[in-house]
Design a protein around this motif. Sequence first.
Motif, PDB file in Angstrom:
ATOM      1  N   UNK A 324     -24.261   1.005  69.455  1.00 25.02           N
ATOM      2  CA  UNK A 324     -24.838   1.956  70.416  1.00 25.02           C
ATOM      3  C   UNK A 324     -26.110   2.527  69.827  1.00 25.02           C
ATOM      4  N   UNK A 325     -27.042   2.860  70.733  1.00 21.40           N
ATOM      5  CA  UNK A 325     -28.297   3.471  70.304  1.00 21.40           C
ATOM      6  C   UNK A 325     -28.175   4.981  70.136  1.00 21.40           C
ATOM      7  N   UNK A 326     -27.058   5.562  70.552  1.00 23.96           N
ATOM      8  CA  UNK A 326     -26.905   7.007  70.516  1.00 23.96           C
ATOM      9  C   UNK A 326     -26.393   7.502  69.161  1.00 23.96           C
ATOM     10  N   UNK A 327     -25.742   6.640  68.416  1.00 23.46           N
ATOM     11  CA  UNK A 327     -25.188   7.045  67.122  1.00 23.46           C
ATOM     12  C   UNK A 327     -25.065   5.812  66.242  1.00 23.46           C
ATOM     13  N   UNK A 328     -24.876   6.058  64.959  1.00 20.83           N
ATOM     14  CA  UNK A 328     -24.733   4.981  63.982  1.00 20.83           C
ATOM     15  C   UNK A 328     -23.243   4.842  63.640  1.00 20.83           C
ATOM     16  N   UNK A 329     -22.591   3.720  63.951  1.00 21.22           N
ATOM     17  CA  UNK A 329     -21.153   3.578  63.674  1.00 21.22           C
ATOM     18  C   UNK A 329     -20.847   3.198  62.222  1.00 21.22           C
ATOM     19  N   UNK A 330     -21.862   3.033  61.373  1.00 19.15           N
ATOM     20  CA  UNK A 330     -21.626   2.609  59.998  1.00 19.15           C
ATOM     21  C   UNK A 330     -20.769   3.641  59.264  1.00 19.15           C
ATOM     22  N   UNK A 331     -19.854   3.142  58.434  1.00 19.54           N
ATOM     23  CA  UNK A 331     -18.911   4.014  57.730  1.00 19.54           C
ATOM     24  C   UNK A 331     -18.589   3.398  56.385  1.00 19.54           C
ATOM     25  N   UNK A 332     -18.212   4.251  55.426  1.00 18.56           N
ATOM     26  CA  UNK A 332     -17.908   3.765  54.083  1.00 18.56           C
ATOM     27  C   UNK A 332     -16.621   2.947  54.048  1.00 18.56           C
ATOM     28  N   UNK A 333     -15.644   3.297  54.850  1.00 19.06           N
ATOM     29  CA  UNK A 333     -14.342   2.618  54.830  1.00 19.06           C
ATOM     30  C   UNK A 333     -14.426   1.389  55.713  1.00 19.06           C
ATOM     31  N   UNK A 334     -13.965   0.267  55.179  1.00 20.19           N
ATOM     32  CA  UNK A 334     -14.009  -1.005  55.889  1.00 20.19           C
ATOM     33  C   UNK A 334     -12.718  -1.770  55.610  1.00 20.19           C
ATOM     34  N   UNK A 335     -11.620  -1.250  56.159  1.00 22.17           N
ATOM     35  CA  UNK A 335     -10.287  -1.792  55.892  1.00 22.17           C
ATOM     36  C   UNK A 335      -9.609  -2.165  57.204  1.00 22.17           C
ATOM     37  N   UNK A 336      -8.753  -3.192  57.155  1.00 17.98           N
ATOM     38  CA  UNK A 336      -8.057  -3.631  58.363  1.00 17.98           C
ATOM     39  C   UNK A 336      -7.166  -2.516  58.889  1.00 17.98           C
ATOM     40  N   UNK A 337      -7.141  -2.383  60.219  1.00 14.03           N
ATOM     41  CA  UNK A 337      -6.327  -1.412  60.947  1.00 14.03           C
ATOM     42  C   UNK A 337      -6.745   0.040  60.720  1.00 14.03           C
ATOM     43  N   UNK A 338      -7.880   0.286  60.024  1.00 14.99           N
ATOM     44  CA  UNK A 338      -8.367   1.640  59.796  1.00 14.99           C
ATOM     45  C   UNK A 338      -9.649   1.819  60.593  1.00 14.99           C
ATOM     46  N   UNK A 340     -12.712   3.964  61.552  1.00 18.99           N
ATOM     47  CA  UNK A 340     -13.487   5.037  60.931  1.00 18.99           C
ATOM     48  C   UNK A 340     -14.437   5.630  61.980  1.00 18.99           C
ATOM     49  N   UNK A 341     -14.233   6.913  62.251  1.00 18.21           N
ATOM     50  CA  UNK A 341     -15.134   7.647  63.143  1.00 18.21           C
ATOM     51  C   UNK A 341     -16.216   8.277  62.275  1.00 18.21           C
ATOM     52  N   UNK A 342     -17.416   7.702  62.322  1.00 15.03           N
ATOM     53  CA  UNK A 342     -18.483   8.096  61.399  1.00 15.03           C
ATOM     54  C   UNK A 342     -18.979   9.505  61.711  1.00 15.03           C
ATOM     55  N   UNK A 343     -19.786  10.051  60.754  1.00 16.47           N
ATOM     56  CA  UNK A 343     -20.352  11.383  60.945  1.00 16.47           C
ATOM     57  C   UNK A 343     -21.278  11.404  62.158  1.00 16.47           C
ATOM     58  N   UNK A 344     -22.044  10.335  62.323  1.00 14.81           N
ATOM     59  CA  UNK A 344     -22.977  10.274  63.457  1.00 14.81           C
ATOM     60  C   UNK A 344     -22.215  10.287  64.784  1.00 14.81           C
ATOM     61  N   UNK A 345     -21.091   9.561  64.854  1.00 10.07           N
ATOM     62  CA  UNK A 345     -20.286   9.529  66.074  1.00 10.07           C
ATOM     63  C   UNK A 345     -19.670  10.897  66.360  1.00 10.07           C
ATOM     64  N   UNK A 346     -19.179  11.573  65.333  1.00 16.44           N
ATOM     65  CA  UNK A 346     -18.573  12.890  65.541  1.00 16.44           C
ATOM     66  C   UNK A 346     -19.618  13.916  65.955  1.00 16.44           C
TER      67      UNK A 346
END
Length: 1539
Positions: A324-338, A340-346
Amino acid sequence: MKTELPLQADKTRLREHLFNQSFVLPVSTLVEISQLVVAVTKLTQKASEFTLVSQKLATERIWQANQALQEYRQKDKHVSSEQIEIVCTGILTSLSNILKLTARHIVVEEPFHVVESLADTVLAGKVPEDETTALRTSNFNMYVKKTEKWNVTKFFSNEKHCRNCFYPTLNEDSVPSLPTNAPISMMFCEFTDDPFPWLNYQDDVLTEVVGFRMTGTEANGEVIEITPDVLEVYLVKKNLSFAVFSLTVGPSGEPDKAESLRKTVGGFSFEADGRATSEVLVHIITDVTVLFTVLVYAGSQITPDALVTTFLVPRNIPPIANQSDLFDPACAVNQARVVCLSRSLLRFIAQRSGSSGYTVTVVLQAPRFVMMPSDKLVRISIFSVQCLDMRGLQSDWREDTCILGERTTWNRIHCVCKNTPRPKQPLAEIKLPNPYLHTRYLTARMIVVPNPVDLRLEVIKTVPQNPVTLFTVLFIMLVYIILAFWALHRDEMDQFLREHVIVLLDNDPYDKICYLVTVFTGSRCGSGTRADVFIQLRGTEGTSEVHCLSHPQFTVLCRGSINTFLLTTQNDLGDIHSIRVWHNNEGRAPSWYLSRIKVESLFSRNIWLFMCRKWLSIDTTLDRTFHATHPDKPLRRKDFFLIDASYSLGRSHLWFSIFSSVVAKPFSRLQRLSCCLAMLLSSLLCNIMFFNLNRQKEPEPQSSKYIRSMIIGLESVLITIPVQVTIISLFVYSQREPQVPLSEVSPQKPPVSSAAGGHWEERLEKWHAREAAKARSGKPKKPPPKRKPGRRKAPARATSKTRQQVKVKRAESKVSDTSRKNENANNPNTEDNQSAHPEKAPPPPDPPALEEKPRVALPWWCIYVAWFLVFATCSVSSFFIVFYGLTYGYEKSIEWLFASFCSFTQSVFLVQPLKIILLSGMRTNKAKYCKNLPWISNHRYTQIRLQSITTDPEEMRRQHEHVSQIRGSRMYQPLTEDEIRIFQRKKRIKRRAFLFLSYILAHFIFLALLLGLVALLRHTDCFYYNRFIHDQFSMDLATVTKLEGIFPWLNSVLLPLLHNNLDPTFLPDSSSKILGLPLMRQVRAVPGEKACLPAKHFAQSSLQGEIRCHPEYGTDPEDTKSYSGSWNRVSKRTVDKNAKGFTYKPPEKRWAYSSYGLLQTYGSGGYVFYFFPEEQQFNSTLRLKELQNSKWLDEKTWAVILELTTYNPDASLFCCVSVIFEVSQLGVVNTSLSAYSFSLADFNPKTSAEIYLYAAILIFFAAYIVDEGYVIMQEGASYVTSVYNLLNFALKCIFTVLIVLFFRKHFLATSIIQFYLANSKDFIPFHAVSQVDHIMRVMLGFLLFLTIMKTLRYSRVFYDVRLAQRAIQAALPGICHMALVVSAYFFVYMALGYLVFGQHEWNYSNMIRAAQTIFSYCVSAFQNTEFSSNRVLGVLFLSSFMLVMICILINLFQAVILSAYEEMKQPVYEEPSEEAEAMTYLCRKLRSMFGFLSLRSKEEDEPEFFINMVYGQPEKSSRRYLGLKTRNINGKKMVYLVV
């Protein structure tokens, strides 16, 4: 309280004093240091007596102990590392106790200095690449390692099975001053409890705290501190059950039904804080393997406008976010079934909500995997994490040095710390005051999002299609309708039966007096009879004729029935004092239990009561005389209780009374059935309301669900009791008729007109007209009810009556007081003509006036109120049952159905019977008399009349002659003794036949169960598995003949089997896994020389010092000491798998077993050596080389035993392997290999049906034990005289041993498996289970043998089998004599062969082999008869054996048996056989059942082949068997004639 406070202060001061005194103790030797450490450890255990001063003293003292240990190690270079580590473990335990007592407001640094110094002490004795040293306490663990610089990253990456994992990365150019091969030391510690309680974040620290320190040694010996380039730490969460909630998932509630059926959805929402700076992690915890789609909504509304982003969550790869152009979904945690709601998304969601606090809604969608809502499949954890770091002891944790790693999950936090360049810092000598701490500590701050809301009602389809309750209600209604029509029909039949008294067909038309005889048949099992029952009344004025109590159109004398008969006599019998009753024992069930009889004079209304309570059967007696019982005679409490309880069960039990023979009129069957329907539906409604209550969502075990359902059912029954009582009361009391006036039942004198001539029918008609006129004059508005013509049956000689209960207490003054005995009452087979007494009894006094008790009666319209309540209760209950049931899932509906079934069964079989029994017991508590029993008369005297009156004299004469003729026939006479004996014999044969059939069926069922158990043990699979293991380990085993050959066999054969590089811990080219560690142990003698017997003969010679004797196992003592490196240095060390030295392991006490060799049987103890299959083969080769160089095997060795256990998961078989090398007295090593396979029982009913087989065997075991106990009690001392009884007893004993061994094996295997799961790096003694399994199989073999032998007992139905058994019994003395002679010659030839050929022939090398060889000769199996050592003696030996043993003795043996066989043919034919009679009876029954298949006529007897097979054939040619014979048969001397 006043005495406890000073005592506590004294204890505290005493402990401080002891700490001060510990400074006096010397610490110069290792023993003194160990004693000091033990003392300090003991003093730091109790927290209540530990002060701050004590804490400082203890810390200083263990610091000094550690320093002393370092100094001692520098002095004594030969001290072992194991001893140092033991003392260090004690110091660490003291530190652990001290850290537990740290206060929250006091900063304590000294214990952490001791930790670093203690690590230096342990590291001083380690070399690079050595194994990790682990020091463990209850809440504090320390791990010390040493490696080289080039191998740091690889060395630590191999750690896989760690709780808190530590993975440093150190590049070769990171520390230039250290060479590539420089030793690197590392200390890693983990704290279960927070060791820094004075710091912040105490409430948010949910993981364990870890610490680490790395140092390196330069070329000049200087130690420098090292910080890894990258450090990865995995921290374990403390409480795994915290911060996880169950999410309800189910079918989608979307309008598109076709689409919703293909989706499974679930949703939740949580509140978030916009000021938070860390991302929020959502972990989906599930075993479901489908792809989830996670939709994130801003706010609490699930609408397309509120959708923010979407995640695809596969099973094994990290979630994929929608860009999405509205927020950055990148997150430090990259694990299966987890997710991560990033700071930008929140921040974006917070901006849309416009406030600092906002709501986030998450919806999970997946392909359909459930059909109804369930909260057992998916769990959710919502949290945010920050890694905390602290170097040394600082004022607080730091949040900026370590970041969150990509492999973070809900139960394990991944932290990554990167190094910033720092100059090297030399380590000065550490002193206690104010040193610098070099340990770096890490933990994680975990914030759990509070109070997530499950959105079940919004996203899940809430009304599943569940028709269980609807079908249940419809089924109940269908059954009610069917039973209602049946009840209407039976109500009409009851009306007909209530209005008829059975007029006996053998009443003489010229008789004048009428009596009503009411017979009460007992309610016991089998109380009713189908035989013809005869009765004779005896009074003071005469004796009646014999009457048969039967009628072709009525079924009488059934179990629990009450039948009233009209009996006539020629004259008035006066005061009736006794009754004679018998039956002819005909019919299908002739035995009859007579409870009581009431005799009533119809004209005078006098009543006589007879308490009988006796069986009339062929086993007791068929003819009994009963005397009249006074109404005031006390009854036995047991009799009153049984009569009252059985009467109440048939009348007051709501369910049982529906199916009674005749139901009382005020409360019909249809009304009772309707009450049962209302009560059942109301209890079902209560059940479903209980299930609708909010219950805890934690999963319950299956047993708890059943118990809860039964409790709910009982509660529902108790709640519905008021509804039941209300409806029943309305039905009963609204239909009650007025009470019968006392004048109707009062005794009266016969009218003068009745004294004139006329037969009984005319007198009864006149009496009825007069009584009816009186009734009409007294109650003109109440005419007798008229019956429909269709209800009358013209052929039946019966009188009509209306129902009214007349109790004995209203006429107790009318009962004759008769206490005279009948003189001929004890003669059952003769007429009693002397029972009439010449004296007339005085007339009874006038009865006193009896008060009429008021009766409860409701208005007539209350019956409509009762029917309205039934209809309302059923309608309302059915509606709410269906309404609530549609909202339930299938599983919950089944639980409700089970609870409803429990409610029904508890109401029918528990609540109502218990109520009736308690009421009967309360009534029995007081003294009861004969008049208190329910003596019922269901008629009014004023309405008895005849249907037709016989007035034709010719018809009366013919009827009189017919009655006189049948009374003079044999039918009306009691049975003679011969007839009774014939009936008894027939009954015995019948009983034996059915016992024989039941026993043989039970026997073959039990035999089938045993064969099923044999199949479960899988002998064939075990054989092939044993063969496979045997072939693997027996390679080159026969070549080992000396002790020196054991180690080459271990290196060449064993190690390649144990070490599989491709698949560790598995045997090569096999799916067999090695369980635990293989164990090799040595059993040896105590060191020292043994005095030899030959040495005494050379006392004066130089040979005395040269003669040596090898110690003998079992005679000489076994060595049990532990040694350090050689057999000359004794050590006190306990068992250690990696220790250098010879450690003795004592025998197993908990799981004892033995090892069986060719020469001896050895225990489970010995000097142990462990193999490690997970390691490389090279490691085991080096360790075996070390063991060989240390002279582990020498002249004191008795045996070397190698043991291990393998498991094949494909076949579910365990195999215990034992390889034994035994040193004989000749110095030769004898090798033996044992491989034994077994399986364990599977008690899981979902995966196997074995549990049902075991349950059936246990049921048979209990039945067999009860049956055998009953037989022993019945037969007494004669039990031991029967061979079959002894066979049965032996079978039951072996069966008991088998059951005990089965449970022993199960519990033993369970405990060993639990030990294996907790200690997989240890030897697992499954050999104990294998030995129990072996004994169990042997017992099973004996049990199966005896069970098959028992089949011969049931084959005695055949003549040839009986003949064979009798022949063996007759020839038993001759057999014993011949067996003695044969045994004597057998031992002669066995000894002769052993002495003559024993040194040269293998078959005669010992007595056992010689016995086996001679036995094979006896059965003509001549093998290995070369006799190469002396052929002449061999020929003489064999020829004499054939002449004496085979040609003479064995033929004589056969002749003895054959002659007895010929002699017993005729006696066995003549003797009766119970088994043959039983078989004949059963065959006749089968022929009668399947007679349509037979073409023979009914008169033809059994086929000839059947007679010959069962009874045999007589000796027709010989006349010596004919004539009068005398023989003992079944213990009795019998005389019989043979023709």
